[in-house]
Scaffold this motif. Structure first.
Motif, PDB file in Angstrom:
ATOM      1  N   ALA A  41      -3.950 -14.050 -12.326  1.00 42.04           N
ATOM      2  CA  ALA A  41      -2.818 -14.423 -11.468  1.00 42.04           C
ATOM      3  C   ALA A  41      -1.574 -13.646 -11.860  1.00 42.04           C
ATOM      4  O   ALA A  41      -0.823 -13.184 -10.989  1.00 42.04           O
ATOM      5  CB  ALA A  41      -2.575 -15.923 -11.550  1.00 42.04           C
ATOM      6  N   SER A  42      -1.343 -13.458 -13.150  1.00 38.75           N
ATOM      7  CA  SER A  42      -0.188 -12.676 -13.618  1.00 38.75           C
ATOM      8  C   SER A  42      -0.321 -11.213 -13.204  1.00 38.75           C
ATOM      9  O   SER A  42       0.664 -10.576 -12.815  1.00 38.75           O
ATOM     10  CB  SER A  42      -0.059 -12.766 -15.132  1.00 38.75           C
ATOM     11  N   GLN A  43      -1.537 -10.701 -13.290  1.00 34.16           N
ATOM     12  CA  GLN A  43      -1.768  -9.310 -12.885  1.00 34.16           C
ATOM     13  C   GLN A  43      -1.487  -9.138 -11.391  1.00 34.16           C
ATOM     14  O   GLN A  43      -0.886  -8.146 -10.980  1.00 34.16           O
ATOM     15  CB  GLN A  43      -3.202  -8.889 -13.200  1.00 34.16           C
ATOM     16  N   LEU A  44      -1.881 -10.106 -10.591  1.00 39.58           N
ATOM     17  CA  LEU A  44      -1.596 -10.044  -9.159  1.00 39.58           C
ATOM     18  C   LEU A  44      -0.095 -10.047  -8.921  1.00 39.58           C
ATOM     19  O   LEU A  44       0.415  -9.248  -8.125  1.00 39.58           O
ATOM     20  CB  LEU A  44      -2.257 -11.213  -8.421  1.00 39.58           C
ATOM     21  N   GLN A  45       0.621 -10.911  -9.610  1.00 36.76           N
ATOM     22  CA  GLN A  45       2.068 -10.959  -9.450  1.00 36.76           C
ATOM     23  C   GLN A  45       2.718  -9.640  -9.873  1.00 36.76           C
ATOM     24  O   GLN A  45       3.629  -9.150  -9.203  1.00 36.76           O
ATOM     25  CB  GLN A  45       2.651 -12.126 -10.248  1.00 36.76           C
ATOM     26  N   ASP A  46       2.232  -9.037 -10.962  1.00 37.04           N
ATOM     27  CA  ASP A  46       2.756  -7.746 -11.412  1.00 37.04           C
ATOM     28  C   ASP A  46       2.518  -6.657 -10.378  1.00 37.04           C
ATOM     29  O   ASP A  46       3.406  -5.852 -10.080  1.00 37.04           O
ATOM     30  CB  ASP A  46       2.121  -7.330 -12.742  1.00 37.04           C
ATOM     31  N   ARG A  47       1.321  -6.641  -9.812  1.00 35.17           N
ATOM     32  CA  ARG A  47       0.995  -5.613  -8.817  1.00 35.17           C
ATOM     33  C   ARG A  47       1.785  -5.812  -7.525  1.00 35.17           C
ATOM     34  O   ARG A  47       2.176  -4.841  -6.878  1.00 35.17           O
ATOM     35  CB  ARG A  47      -0.500  -5.578  -8.562  1.00 35.17           C
ATOM     36  N   LEU A  48       2.029  -7.046  -7.167  1.00 43.48           N
ATOM     37  CA  LEU A  48       2.874  -7.305  -5.994  1.00 43.48           C
ATOM     38  C   LEU A  48       4.311  -6.872  -6.261  1.00 43.48           C
ATOM     39  O   LEU A  48       4.972  -6.310  -5.376  1.00 43.48           O
ATOM     40  CB  LEU A  48       2.815  -8.780  -5.611  1.00 43.48           C
ATOM     41  N   GLN A  49       4.797  -7.110  -7.474  1.00 44.40           N
ATOM     42  CA  GLN A  49       6.147  -6.673  -7.836  1.00 44.40           C
ATOM     43  C   GLN A  49       6.241  -5.151  -7.778  1.00 44.40           C
ATOM     44  O   GLN A  49       7.222  -4.602  -7.271  1.00 44.40           O
ATOM     45  CB  GLN A  49       6.507  -7.175  -9.245  1.00 44.40           C
ATOM     46  N   GLN A  50       5.221  -4.468  -8.269  1.00 43.53           N
ATOM     47  CA  GLN A  50       5.205  -3.005  -8.218  1.00 43.53           C
ATOM     48  C   GLN A  50       5.194  -2.517  -6.777  1.00 43.53           C
ATOM     49  O   GLN A  50       5.883  -1.547  -6.431  1.00 43.53           O
ATOM     50  CB  GLN A  50       3.992  -2.455  -8.969  1.00 43.53           C
ATOM     51  N   ALA A  51       4.444  -3.175  -5.921  1.00 46.71           N
ATOM     52  CA  ALA A  51       4.392  -2.788  -4.509  1.00 46.71           C
ATOM     53  C   ALA A  51       5.753  -2.990  -3.853  1.00 46.71           C
ATOM     54  O   ALA A  51       6.201  -2.147  -3.064  1.00 46.71           O
ATOM     55  CB  ALA A  51       3.326  -3.599  -3.773  1.00 46.71           C
ATOM     56  N   LEU A  52       6.407  -4.085  -4.168  1.00 46.17           N
ATOM     57  CA  LEU A  52       7.738  -4.332  -3.608  1.00 46.17           C
ATOM     58  C   LEU A  52       8.738  -3.293  -4.093  1.00 46.17           C
ATOM     59  O   LEU A  52       9.581  -2.823  -3.319  1.00 46.17           O
ATOM     60  CB  LEU A  52       8.227  -5.735  -3.986  1.00 46.17           C
ATOM     61  N   GLN A  53       8.671  -2.941  -5.365  1.00 49.44           N
ATOM     62  CA  GLN A  53       9.600  -1.956  -5.914  1.00 49.44           C
ATOM     63  C   GLN A  53       9.357  -0.568  -5.342  1.00 49.44           C
ATOM     64  O   GLN A  53      10.297   0.221  -5.207  1.00 49.44           O
ATOM     65  CB  GLN A  53       9.506  -1.929  -7.439  1.00 49.44           C
ATOM     66  N   SER A  54       8.107  -0.279  -4.995  1.00 44.16           N
ATOM     67  CA  SER A  54       7.817   1.037  -4.412  1.00 44.16           C
ATOM     68  C   SER A  54       8.310   1.131  -2.981  1.00 44.16           C
ATOM     69  O   SER A  54       8.453   2.232  -2.446  1.00 44.16           O
ATOM     70  CB  SER A  54       6.320   1.341  -4.478  1.00 44.16           C
ATOM     71  N   ALA A  55       8.594  -0.006  -2.356  1.00 47.47           N
ATOM     72  CA  ALA A  55       9.132  -0.084  -0.993  1.00 47.47           C
ATOM     73  C   ALA A  55       8.410   0.871  -0.041  1.00 47.47           C
ATOM     74  O   ALA A  55       8.993   1.845   0.449  1.00 47.47           O
ATOM     75  CB  ALA A  55      10.630   0.182  -0.990  1.00 47.47           C
ATOM     76  N   PRO A  56       7.136   0.610   0.241  1.00 42.77           N
ATOM     77  CA  PRO A  56       6.379   1.526   1.116  1.00 42.77           C
ATOM     78  C   PRO A  56       6.995   1.618   2.510  1.00 42.77           C
ATOM     79  O   PRO A  56       7.209   0.612   3.167  1.00 42.77           O
ATOM     80  CB  PRO A  56       4.988   0.901   1.165  1.00 42.77           C
ATOM     81  N   ALA A  57       7.312   2.846   2.912  1.00 43.45           N
ATOM     82  CA  ALA A  57       7.972   3.066   4.198  1.00 43.45           C
ATOM     83  C   ALA A  57       7.030   3.664   5.233  1.00 43.45           C
ATOM     84  O   ALA A  57       7.397   3.769   6.404  1.00 43.45           O
ATOM     85  CB  ALA A  57       9.189   3.982   4.010  1.00 43.45           C
ATOM     86  N   ASP A  58       5.841   4.090   4.817  1.00 41.06           N
ATOM     87  CA  ASP A  58       4.879   4.633   5.772  1.00 41.06           C
ATOM     88  C   ASP A  58       3.487   4.128   5.408  1.00 41.06           C
ATOM     89  O   ASP A  58       3.288   3.462   4.399  1.00 41.06           O
ATOM     90  CB  ASP A  58       4.939   6.162   5.813  1.00 41.06           C
ATOM     91  N   CYS A  59       2.521   4.450   6.235  1.00 44.22           N
ATOM     92  CA  CYS A  59       1.164   3.913   6.055  1.00 44.22           C
ATOM     93  C   CYS A  59       0.496   4.420   4.785  1.00 44.22           C
ATOM     94  O   CYS A  59      -0.217   3.658   4.124  1.00 44.22           O
ATOM     95  CB  CYS A  59       0.316   4.229   7.281  1.00 44.22           C
ATOM     96  N   ALA A  60       0.735   5.664   4.434  1.00 42.01           N
ATOM     97  CA  ALA A  60       0.120   6.197   3.213  1.00 42.01           C
ATOM     98  C   ALA A  60       0.644   5.461   1.985  1.00 42.01           C
ATOM     99  O   ALA A  60      -0.130   5.093   1.090  1.00 42.01           O
ATOM    100  CB  ALA A  60       0.393   7.694   3.094  1.00 42.01           C
TER     101      ALA A  60
END
Length: 129
Positions: A89-108
């Protein structure tokens, strides 16, 4: 004839009782299912955006934020004290935080951000489902 009727009546009462018990057992803890349904919805929306190639930054951020918020409920809602479960569960939260910080702006970028999240979800589901 009387014995057959009593057996049939007993079976009917047994079936009705079983249905009531199963219904009660299924309804006693709705939160774990609700958490997984909510996360599934947001992951599904992000997956649909990828397939449609309509990966707007605002929409992606919204769904990632909702996923992160919901993921914080996993440990308290499921109440599984195992270290492996809490680590996942902590790993999932960390990966979600990383995804949010990367702020994906396109599909790739969104696909790259979702890959580790999806792997974490699959890993946990394989262990605990």
């Amino acid at each position: 004839m009387r014995v057959a009727l009593l057996i049939l009546l007993g079976l009917v009462i047994g079936v009705i009782g079983t249905v009531n018990v199963m219904s009660t057992l299924g309804a006693r803890h709705p939160m774990p299912k609700a958490v997984m349904q909510t996360m599934g919805y947001h992951m599904g929306e992000l997956g649909h955006a990828l397939k449609a190639k309509q990966c707007g930054a605002a929409s992606s951020q919204h769904h990632l934020q909702r996923l992160q918020s919901t993921a914080t409920d996993i440990v308290p809602v499921f109440g599984v004290p195992e270290k492996d479960f809490t680590d996942d569960a902590s790993q999932l939260q960390d990966r979600l935080q990383q995804a949010l910080q990367s702020a994906p702006a396109d599909c790739a970028a969104l696909a790259a951000a979702l890959k580790p999240i999806d792997e974490t979800c699959k890993s946990c589901h394989q262990k605990y489902r």
